[in-house]
Design an enzyme around this catalytic site. Structure first.
Site, short mmCIF file in Angstrom:
data_model
loop_
_atom_site.label_atom_id
_atom_site.label_comp_id
_atom_site.label_asym_id
_atom_site.label_seq_id
_atom_site.Cartn_x
_atom_site.Cartn_y
_atom_site.Cartn_z
N VAL A 279 -5.18 -10.51 -8.01
CA VAL A 279 -6.27 -10.29 -6.58
C VAL A 279 -5.46 -11.85 -5.82
O VAL A 279 -5.08 -12.49 -6.26
CB VAL A 279 -7.82 -11.06 -7.33
N VAL A 280 -5.48 -11.22 -4.87
CA VAL A 280 -5.18 -11.94 -3.53
C VAL A 280 -6.20 -12.54 -2.99
O VAL A 280 -6.63 -12.07 -2.15
CB VAL A 280 -4.27 -11.44 -2.67
N ASP A 430 9.36 -1.13 -7.63
CA ASP A 430 7.88 -1.11 -7.02
C ASP A 430 7.56 -0.98 -5.49
O ASP A 430 6.34 -0.97 -4.84
CB ASP A 430 6.66 -1.93 -7.59
#
Ligand code: ADP
Ligand code: MG
Length: 515
Positions: A279-280, A430
């Site tokens: 979570v940022v 990614d």
């Protein structure tokens, strides 16, 4: 029936039976008389007298002097009691007749109607008195055993103990008692159950009888209690340490508080984005941590904290652990430490890995967030904004670009991939439109989310990860109509070509030297 207001006043029955025929002669009285209290009392006492005189003839009641008999209800109860007594006597007679001299007997006691202590004078239940005599006595007896572990018995005690031993079919003269004596130990155990266990353990009162607990029973009770207590602590502990999908479990909150208190951050705002593994959160940078207090914290020394920060809090849920494993297990930087770590610590390694990769990328001049500080699974980095305060740059996937901007973005990403591979010696693993932010003001692509990036040289799967990245990038830009976009294979060779030439040069040099 109880003191009902008489409207028709009847003469007392002349019959012997209370249920006898009633003379229905009615006296006429005035309303004033009816309302008179004196009249009511007279009538009531008349009625009572009549009942009391009649009842003994029919039912031989044993009404004592202090027996309160001022109402029909009381009389009815007395009659019922009499009837119950007679019923019980019949039951007893039947029981005796049935049992005769038989060794096996039956009992009708549970069908008896009159309990021995029937007392209908008082409505309340008799107060339960706890008989603590035995417990106190055995506590006292045990206290009397001196530290040497035995005590000589006095003459009276010997007699009592002999009585006891006869009851227990044991023989032998008893004149001293040790702390291991069965009876004493049993009583002592019973006392300990009462006193040594915490109040939440239901032990009963143990009063009223000589309670003894063998060592075996006491030990298993204690073991059970201890294991239950441990389990309770574990449950509480678990809920405290529980990993949490939205990251803000108590340990994480504590770490964030420390960052605020330490001066790294001034305020923490809302969530910028939630990805697969983190979570940022947006935050405003503080004046900076005290370097002496954060000697061992990476990045705490000589850091300049940006005005706006992004705090990447890695999810501590362990379900993604398996997915992460392949990127970290083979990375030589973490190989040894990874083997020794438990899954929870691997999350810290994961954050550390992102931090190291970002530093390498910065050195290779690849646009990426700048690392501010790392604390366990919390990575503070610079905020990638979109020109205005508190506004994050959108993901490439969400940004709306002109065709030229798409071409520019493609070229920037290819350039970043080449630098990453050749200079930083990393493969993103990614790379896609989800992990590239577009800063519209600067018209710049910023590469984020590099925790899974692996070493080109050491990781056996580095090349296949690179191929996957190439496929992602190519397919996205082809979809967006970028004609300049190469095929995934061409892109792969473009990125790795230079290195292969260098490698072949090295190999040639080595061959010349050997010759
Ligand atoms: P995950 O590994 O869970 O995918 P990311 O690193 O991709 O996490 O971050 C999730 C989202 O947070 C991103 O898509 C982006 O929108 C936002 N974000 C991440 N880092 C920054 C940053 N430095 N500045 C602004 N937004 C960021
Ligand atoms: Mg991501």
């Amino acid at each position: 029936m109880e003191k009902a207001e008489p409207i028709e006043i009847m003469n007392p029955p002349t019959s012997n039976s209370p249920w006898g025929k009633i003379n229905s002669t009615v006296e006429t009285v005035s309303l004033g008389d009816i309302m008179s209290e004196q009249l009511a009392t007279d009538l009531q006492s008349k009625e009572d007298r009549c009942c009391l005189t009649d009842v003994p003839d029919v039912y031989p009641l044993n009404l004592s002097d202090d027996y309160e008999c001022d109402s029909d209800a009381a009389i009815a109860r007395a009659l019922q009691l009499q009837y119950d007594k007679e019923y019980d006597e019949i039951l007893k007679r039947t029981e005796n007749k049935f049992n005769g001299n038989s060794k096996v007997s039956i009992s009708y006691s549970k069908y008896l109607r009159t309990p021995n202590n029937l007392d209908f004078d008082s409505d309340s239940e008799p107060e339960e008195e706890i008989d603590d005599r035995h417990r106190q006595a055995s506590e006292k007896a045990f206290m009397q055993i001196p530290r040497c572990g035995y005590r000589k018995l006095g003459a009276s005690e010997v007699a009592a103990a002999e009585d006891d031993s006869q009851q227990q079919n044991s023989t032998g003269k008893i004149n001293l008692v040790t702390k291991h004596d069965m009876t004493t130990a049993g009583r002592r155990n019973a006392c300990r159950v009462m006193t040594a266990f915490p109040p939440e353990v239901c032990t009963g009162d143990g009063g009223g009888f000589d309670m003894q607990l063998s060592n075996k029973v006491f030990n298993s009770l204690r073991a059970h209690h201890q294991s239950e207590a441990k389990r309770r602590i574990r449950v509480a502990d678990k809920s405290e340490r529980a990993t949490c999908e939205q990251c803000l479990d108590p340990p994480t909150r504590l770490l964030l508080l420390k960052l605020l208190d330490g001066g790294t951050l001034k305020t923490i705002h809302g969530i910028l984005g939630t990805g697969k593994e983190a979570v940022v959160v947006h935050a405003i940078g503080g004046p900076g941590p005290d370097p002496d207090e954060h000697m061992n914290t990476w990045g705490a020394r000589n850091i300049s904290i940006p005005d706006e920060c992004a705090i990447k809090i890695f999810k501590t849920t362990l379900n993604r652990f398996k997915a992460r494993e392949q990127y970290i297990r083979e990375d030589y930087r973490f190989k040894d430490r990874f083997k020794k770590q438990n899954p929870r610590k691997v999350i810290h390694l994961w954050a550390e890995k992102e931090m190291h990769n970002l530093v390498r990328m910065q050195k290779a001049a690849i646009p990426c967030p700048q690392v501010v500080i790392l604390k366990k699974h919390i990575l503070v980095m610079s905020f990638i904004g979109d020109g205005e305060p508190n506004r994050a740059a959108p993901k490439l996937k969400d940004a709306i670009l002109t065709p030229d901007q798409y071409v520019s973005a493609y070229n920037q990403i290819v350039d970043a991939m080449i630098r990453m591979y050749r200079d930083a010696e990393l493969v993103h693993c990614d790379l896609s439109e989800y992990n590239v932010l577009w800063q519209s003001k600067e018209q710049r692509c910023v590469i984020i989310d590099v925790a899974q990036a692996v070493e080109t040289n050491s990781h056996p799967l580095a090349k296949s990860f690179l191929m996957r990245d190439c496929e992602n990038v190519t397919s996205y830009f082809i979809k967006k109509g970028v004609k300049e976009a190469k095929s995934a294979k061409e892109l792969f060779f473009e990125i790795t070509k230079k290195v292969r030439e260098d490698e072949s040069d090295k190999i040639c040099d080595a061959e010349i030297a050997v010759a």
